[in-house]
Write an enzyme that holds these catalytic residues in place. Structure first.
Site, PDB file in Angstrom:
ATOM      1  N   CYS A 373       0.804  -1.233   0.000  1.00 57.67           N
ATOM      2  CA  CYS A 373       0.000   0.000   0.000  1.00 57.67           C
ATOM      3  C   CYS A 373       0.837   1.283   0.000  1.00 57.67           C
ATOM      4  O   CYS A 373       0.589   2.168  -0.823  1.00 57.67           O
ATOM      5  CB  CYS A 373      -0.984   0.031   1.153  1.00 57.67           C
ATOM      6  N   ARG A 402       6.531 -11.321   5.445  1.00 56.44           N
ATOM      7  CA  ARG A 402       5.949 -11.190   6.784  1.00 56.44           C
ATOM      8  C   ARG A 402       6.541 -12.247   7.691  1.00 56.44           C
ATOM      9  O   ARG A 402       6.732 -13.383   7.274  1.00 56.44           O
ATOM     10  CB  ARG A 402       4.427 -11.352   6.719  1.00 56.44           C
ATOM     11  N   GLN A 420       1.357 -10.797  -3.473  1.00 57.45           N
ATOM     12  CA  GLN A 420      -0.054 -10.402  -3.465  1.00 57.45           C
ATOM     13  C   GLN A 420      -0.436  -9.877  -4.838  1.00 57.45           C
ATOM     14  O   GLN A 420       0.338  -9.147  -5.452  1.00 57.45           O
ATOM     15  CB  GLN A 420      -0.278  -9.273  -2.463  1.00 57.45           C
ATOM     16  N   ASP A 422      -2.097  -7.343  -5.651  1.00 55.40           N
ATOM     17  CA  ASP A 422      -2.582  -6.238  -4.838  1.00 55.40           C
ATOM     18  C   ASP A 422      -3.016  -5.082  -5.729  1.00 55.40           C
ATOM     19  O   ASP A 422      -2.430  -4.851  -6.778  1.00 55.40           O
ATOM     20  CB  ASP A 422      -1.411  -5.779  -3.962  1.00 55.40           C
ATOM     21  N   HIS A 424      -4.753  -0.878  -5.355  1.00 53.05           N
ATOM     22  CA  HIS A 424      -5.299   0.191  -4.525  1.00 53.05           C
ATOM     23  C   HIS A 424      -6.056   1.144  -5.418  1.00 53.05           C
ATOM     24  O   HIS A 424      -5.570   1.527  -6.477  1.00 53.05           O
ATOM     25  CB  HIS A 424      -4.187   0.889  -3.751  1.00 53.05           C
ATOM     26  N   LYS A 507     -14.724  -4.177   5.449  1.00 52.99           N
ATOM     27  CA  LYS A 507     -14.237  -4.960   4.308  1.00 52.99           C
ATOM     28  C   LYS A 507     -15.242  -6.037   3.927  1.00 52.99           C
ATOM     29  O   LYS A 507     -16.088  -6.426   4.732  1.00 52.99           O
ATOM     30  CB  LYS A 507     -12.903  -5.612   4.643  1.00 52.99           C
ATOM     31  N   HIS A 553      -8.292  -1.026  -0.636  1.00 55.00           N
ATOM     32  CA  HIS A 553      -7.312  -2.074  -0.936  1.00 55.00           C
ATOM     33  C   HIS A 553      -8.104  -3.259  -1.464  1.00 55.00           C
ATOM     34  O   HIS A 553      -9.141  -3.586  -0.910  1.00 55.00           O
ATOM     35  CB  HIS A 553      -6.612  -2.618   0.312  1.00 55.00           C
TER      36      HIS A 553
HETATM   37 ZN   LIG Z   1      -3.132  -2.272   0.708  1.00 52.09          ZN
END
Ligand SMILES: [Zn+2]
Ligand SMILES: [Zn+2]
Length: 681
Positions: A373, A402, A420, A422, A424, A507, A553
Site C-alpha cells: 500500500c 511477513r 499479493q 494487490d 489500490h 471490508k 485495498h
Molecule cells: Zn493495501
C-alpha cells in the site's frame, strides 16, 4: 380453573404453531414422548425460546472455551439449546432437534468427548482433564498425563468407549455450589478444571456438572440423553499442546476423535479425509515437481520449479491482462523502504511484529515491505491529482515479506514471503459504489475462470464501542452503506460480522468453496480511512478545493502462492489445459517412430502447446503411465498407422482412449480449449 392450577401450568408452543398447556417442570422429552414415542427416540436435543421475552440480545454461541462454561448462552435470535431432560419452568417456544441437524451433531460430538473422558479415566485414572469441545471435524479432549499415549492406548480408549456407550448411562445435569466444587477439584489435583471454573464462573454461583455413571465433568451442556446415543465414533490421533498455549506450562496431550449420527456418515467422513490427503498440495507439489521449500534457505520461502513456474506465469499473465482490461495501471514498487516511511504509514507501530527487523545501511535503516500500500500511495502522491484523474487504480503483483513464527508455516498456505495480487483504488466518494461493484465482478471472474462454482461473502464492520477502530461514525456508516448497497443490488447473499473489520475500515471477504466443499479465504475488498490521512492524500475537486480521496485495498487471489496451493488441491494436481505445465505428452511406440514424433512435437509447439516427448527405450504402456502420473491432459501415441496418416492416437487423462485424430484437428481442438480456458478436455 383454579388460581393454583393456572400458575402451575405453562404454555409450550410447537413449531407447527400449536400450543400445549403442560404442568411446570415438564421436560421436552415428556412432550416429545406425548406426541409420539418414535419422536422421543429420534430427538437429540431441544431448542427453546421464552414466550414472554422479546428479542433478547444474547451472546453468540461458538466453540470457544468461554462458550463451553459460561452459560447458559442465548443465541442472537433469543433461542438456546437445552437437554431433553430439562424441566421447563416458563412458557416457551419449543423445537426438537433430530439427527442431521448441525447443532445436534455438535451436541453428539461433545457428548462423545465426555464418553472418551470416561474411558480415559477408567483406563488411566492418573489423567487430569482439561476441556473437550466439539469441533467442525469431531471433538478433542485436552488431558495431562506424564507418559505419552501410544497408538495401542488410543485403540484401548476406543474399545472402552464402546463399553461406555453400551452401558447407555444417562447424562444427568446437577447444579453444585462453585466454592465446594473448587475445593473438590483442587484436592484431586485437577488444575485445569480449577482454572476453568475460576475463569468462567463467579463466586457464589452454582456451577453445572454433568454425570454419566461414575464420571463427572464441569460443563454447561447440553448433552444427548444418554451415552447410548453416541452411535458412530472413532479416536483419531493424539498431538502435543501446551497448557494455555504457553511453552513454559505443562505439556498436554490433545486426543482427537470424531463422531457422527450413524456409521454411514462416519465412513463418508473417512472417505473425505482420504480425498483431502490425496489432494494435499505438499504431496502433489513434490510428485509433480512444482515447487520446493529448502531448509538451507529457510522455512516459509518458496522455490518455484519450472513446472510450477509456468503455471504461475499463466496465472499472473491472466491477472495482468484482466487488470489492464478493467482500467488498472500496472506499477512496481521496491521490496525495501526506509524505516521512516514505515513510521509514517503506521506499519511500524501497528504491524511491526509481523515485519522483518530493520537493516542498517550507510544512510538510514530500511525494512522489508509487508504490504504494498505505501508504495502505491507514494506513486499517487508524486503528482497533483484532480477529480478528472480519479479513479486511480494501481495494481501490482507485489512480493511481501511477513514474519510468521517458526513452526506455523504450512506448505504454500502459510509462508514468510509471498506475492499479493494487490491493487489500490483512489476515488471520489461518488465513485465508490461503482468501484466496489467492479471489484466484486472481478472477484467473480476469478472464481469462474479457475473453475470454482461457489463462494461465500462476509461483510466485516466495526464495533462503535471499541476504541481501537479509527474514523468517524459518519465514515463507517457511509462505507458500510456503500458495501451493503452494492451487495444487495447484485443479489449476493452475505453474512455481517460486527467488530471484525480492520481497525481502519470495513471490508468484504470472499471465501471460495472448493470441490470438497472446503472454504478458502482469498479475495478481500477493504476500505481505508487511515492511510489517506496519514499520507495527506488529496485531489482537487470540481469545486476547486482540496479533498481527501477514498482509498480501497483489494486482492483477489490474495496471495499467488496460497492461490496456487488452493488450485493444486482443487484440481487434485490435474490442471486444466490452459494451465497444465505439460499439456501434451508424446509416446512413440518404438524407435522407428521417433522421427515422426519429433515432427509432431515441432508442429504442436509451433501452435503454442507445451509438449514433452518420451523417446526413452521403454515400453509404451510404461510411458503412458508416467505421463498419466504427471496428470498430463493429453497423451498422444504414435506408430506406423499414425505416421502414415499424419495423425495421432489420442488419450485424455480423464477419459482414456479417444481414438485417432488428424494432427491439424487435434491442434484446432486444443487451441480452442486453451483460448476459452476450458475446464474440459
Ligand atoms: Zn493495501
Ligand atoms: Zn460437557
Amino acid at each position: 380453573m383454579s388460581e393454583l392450577q393456572s400458575t402451575a401450568n405453562i404454555s409450550v408452543q410447537l413449531p407447527d404453531g400449536s400450543i400445549r398447556e403442560v404442568p411446570q417442570g415438564t421436560t421436552p422429552f415428556d412432550i416429545a414422548n406425548a406426541i409420539s414415542p418414535r419422536l422421543a427416540a429420534a430427538v437429540v436435543v431441544a431448542r427453546i425460546r421464552p414466550l414472554a421475552a422479546t428479542t433478547t440480545t444474547g451472546t453468540e454461541s461458538d466453540s470457544s472455551e468461554e462458550s463451553m462454561y459460561s452459560g447458559p448462552t442465548t443465541d442472537p435470535d433469543g433461542t438456546r439449546l437445552v437437554d431433553l431432560s430439562t424441566p421447563l419452568t416458563e412458557s416457551v417456544e419449543l423445537w426438537f432437534l433430530k439427527e442431521q441437524d448441525e447443532a445436534a451433531l455438535k451436541v453428539v460430538r461433545h457428548s462423545a468427548a465426555h464418553v472418551m473422558a470416561t474411558a480415559i479415566l477408567e483406563l488411566f485414572p492418573e489423567t487430569k482433564l482439561g476441556h473437550g469441545p466439539a469441533t467442525d471435524q469431531g471433538f478433542f479432549y485436552d488431558v495431562y498425563r506424564p507418559s505419552p499415549f501410544t497408538d495401542a492406548d488410543l485403540a484401548a480408549i476406543e474399545a472402552k468407549m464402546a463399553e461406555v456407550v453400551a452401558r447407555n448411562e444417562p447424562f444427568v445435569r446437577e447444579e453444585y455450589p462453585r466454592d465446594a466444587a473448587l475445593v473438590a477439584y483442587r484436592l484431586q489435583g485437577e488444575f485445569m478444571k480449577v482454572h476453568f471454573i475460576e475463569r468462567f464462573t463467579k463466586p457464589g454461583e452454582e456451577i453445572s456438572l454433568y454425570k454419566n455413571g461414575n464420571f463427572t465433568d464441569f460443563c454447561r451442556g447440553p448433552h444427548v440423553p444418554s451415552t447410548g446415543r453416541v452411535k458412530a465414533f472413532k479416536v483419531m490421533s493424539v498431538a502435543g499442546a501446551y497448557w494455555l498455549g504457553d511453552e513454559k506450562n505443562q505439556q498436554l496431550q490433545r486426543i482427537y476423535g470424531t463422531a457422527f449420527f450413524n456409521d454411514k456418515d462416519l465412513q463418508a467422513h473417512f472417505k473425505r479425509l482420504e480425498e483431502i490427503k490425496a489432494r494435499d498440495h505438499r504431496v502433489l507439489g513434490k510428485q509433480l515437481d512444482l515447487y520446493s521449500i529448502q531448509e538451507v534457505a529457510g522455512s516459509g520461502l518458496i522455490f518455484w520449479h519450472p513446472k510450477g513456474g509456468i503455471v504461475r506465469h499463466r496465472i499472473e499473465e491472466w491477472m495482468r491482462q484482466e487488470c489492464i482490461k478493467r482500467g488498472y495501471d500496472l506499477v512496481y514498487t521496491p521490496h525495501i523502504m526506509r524505516r521512516e516511511m514505515w513510521k509514517i504509514s503506521g506499519h511500524e507501530e501497528n504491524y511491526g511484529e509481523n515485519m522483518y527487523p530493520p537493516m542498517e545501511l550507510d544512510d538510514a535503516e530500511y525494512r522489508l515491505k509487508p504490504m504494498n500500500c505505501p508504495g502505491h500511495i507514494l506513486i499517487y502522491k508524486n503528482s497533483p491529482k484532480s477529480y478528472r484523474d480519479l479513479p486511480v487504480r494501481y495494481a501490482e503483483l507485489g512480493n511481501v515479506y511477513r514474519y510468521e513464527r517458526s513452526g506455523t508455516m504450512h506448505g504454500l498456505l502459510r509462508v514468510r514471503g509471498f506475492t499479493q495480487d494487490d491493487a489500490h483504488i483512489f476515488c471520489t466518494p461518488e465513485q465508490i459504489e461503482d468501484e466496489i461493484a467492479a471489484c466484486i465482478d472481478f472477484a467473480e471472474s476469478v472464481l469462474r475462470t479457475f473453475g470454482f462454482q461457489e463462494f461465500k461473502v462476509e461483510l466485516s464492520t466495526w464495533d462503535p464501542k471499541d476504541k481501537a477502530f479509527i474514523g468517524s461514525a459518519e465514515k463507517w456508516d457511509g462505507a458500510v452503506g456503500s458495501l451493503t448497497k452494492v451487495l444487495d443490488a447484485k443479489g449476493i447473499p452475505y453474512k455481517t460480522i460486527p467488530g471484525e473489520a480492520a481497525f481502519y475500515g470495513p471490508k468484504i471477504d470472499f471465501k471460495l468453496v472448493d470441490v470438497l466443499g472446503r472454504l478458502w479465504q482469498l479475495s478481500t475488498v477493504q476500505f481505508d480511512f487511515n492511510l489517506p490521512a496519514r499520507f495527506e492524500l488529496e485531489y482537487v475537486g470540481e469545486d476547486g478545493s482540496r479533498h481527501q480521496p477514498v482509498m480501497v485495498h483489494r486482492a483477489l487471489f490474495g496471495s499467488v502462492e496460497r492461490f496456487f496451493g488452493v488450485l493444486i488441491e482443487h484440481y487434485a494436481g490435474a490442471f486444466p489445459l490452459w494451465l497444465a505445465p505439460v499439456q501434451v505428452g508424446l509416446v512413440p511406440i518404438s524407435e522407428r517412430h521417433h522421427a515422426y514424433a519429433h515432427q509432431v512435437k515441432a508442429e504442436l509447439e509451433a501452435a503454442g502447446l507445451r509438449v514433452e516427448i518420451d523417446d526413452r527405450n521403454e515400453k509404451m504402456n510404461g510411458k503412458i503411465r508416467d505421463f498419466a502420473n504427471q496428470k498430463t491432459p493429453y497423451i498422444l501415441v504414435m506408430g506406423d498407422k499414425e505416421a502414415e496418416a499424419h495423425a495421432v492416437s489420442v488419450r485424455t487423462r480423464a477419459k482414456g482412449d479417444q481414438g485417432s485424430l488428424a494432427v491439424e484437428t487435434f491442434i484446432a481442438k486444443t487451441a480452442d480449449l486453451v483460448k476459452t480456458r476450458s475446464m474440459e478436455l
